[in-house]
Design an enzyme around this catalytic site. Structure first.
Site: not given
Length: 232
Positions: A123, A126
């Site tokens: 991600c 993230c």
């Protein structure tokens, strides 16, 4: 016998008379060498040293010591730096690898505010948010931060209704789950506002509720049953 002695003395005088002009000529050549010819200066031989030995002693040459050449090889091992999701901000940031670890961390937190981050190693959002989350953890050592890898804990994440990454849960003592939302780096202020709202002095009555209304005990018990059942 006298003739032999005279012959020996004459031969010594002859050798010295022969070597003396040779020594002077070599010394004159040695003085005439330019200063930069260091190799020739070092190799010049003084013949007068040979004539100074009385009694016709044999000429001895000193051998230069030759030292063997060897190479020293050193190997440097480079340690690979930790990946971004493996870094920790301190003792108040813990990695969660199983449902049981998650439940144990919540129960042992007591009245501390617990912030759970659900992330994925793939991600990008993230990864961009993580450094700022680490700084927040360092600024608030009284808060417990739990990191949950989505790919390693998919059954638990689905039970907690985690559908978007990064995703955050807030827990505290007997109050259980306080808040949950998705957040990116551009909206990091949401995390700061939630900390200001829930990280206040309070005293809850009763044991920690942990995950609130969601019961994850079934996930751990089912895993234990699967591990205990014999393979067919």
């Amino acid at each position: 016998m006298a003739d032999a002695v005279n012959l020996c003395c004459n031969s010594q005088r002859f050798s010295c008379s022969f070597l003396t002009p040779l020594s002077s000529s070599l010394n004159s050549c040695h003085r005439a060498l330019p200063p930069n010819q260091t190799r020739l200066q070092k190799s010049a031989v003084s013949v007068s040293d040979f004539c100074s030995v009385s009694g016709g002693a044999p000429i001895a040459f000193k051998r230069r010591r030759q030292f063997g050449k060897f190479k020293v090889c050193a190997t440097v091992t480079e340690t690979e730096p930790p990946k971004w999701w493996e870094r920790s901000a301190g003792p108040n940031m813990i990695d969660i690898h199983s449902t049981q670890e998650f439940l144990t961390a919540l129960s042992e937190a007591g009245e501390r505010l617990v912030i759970v981050e659900f992330y994925g190693t793939w991600c990008a959002s993230c990864k961009a948010l993580f450094p700022k989350l680490c700084r927040t953890a360092q600024e608030h050592p009284e808060i417990l931060f739990l990191k949950v890898n989505f790919d390693e804990n998919k059954p638990m994440c689905k039970s907690l209704n985690v559908k978007v990454l990064p995703y955050f849960h807030f827990y505290r003592g007997a109050d259980g789950q306080l808040e949950s939302f998705s957040c990116s780096l551009a909206k990091f202020q949401k995390i700061k506002d939630a900390i200001a709202l829930h990280n206040t002095d309070r005293c809850s009555i009763g044991p920690p509720r942990g995950i609130g209304d969601l019961n994850l005990g079934g996930l751990t018990s089912s895993k234990e049953k699967l591990s205990e059942s014999p393979a067919t």
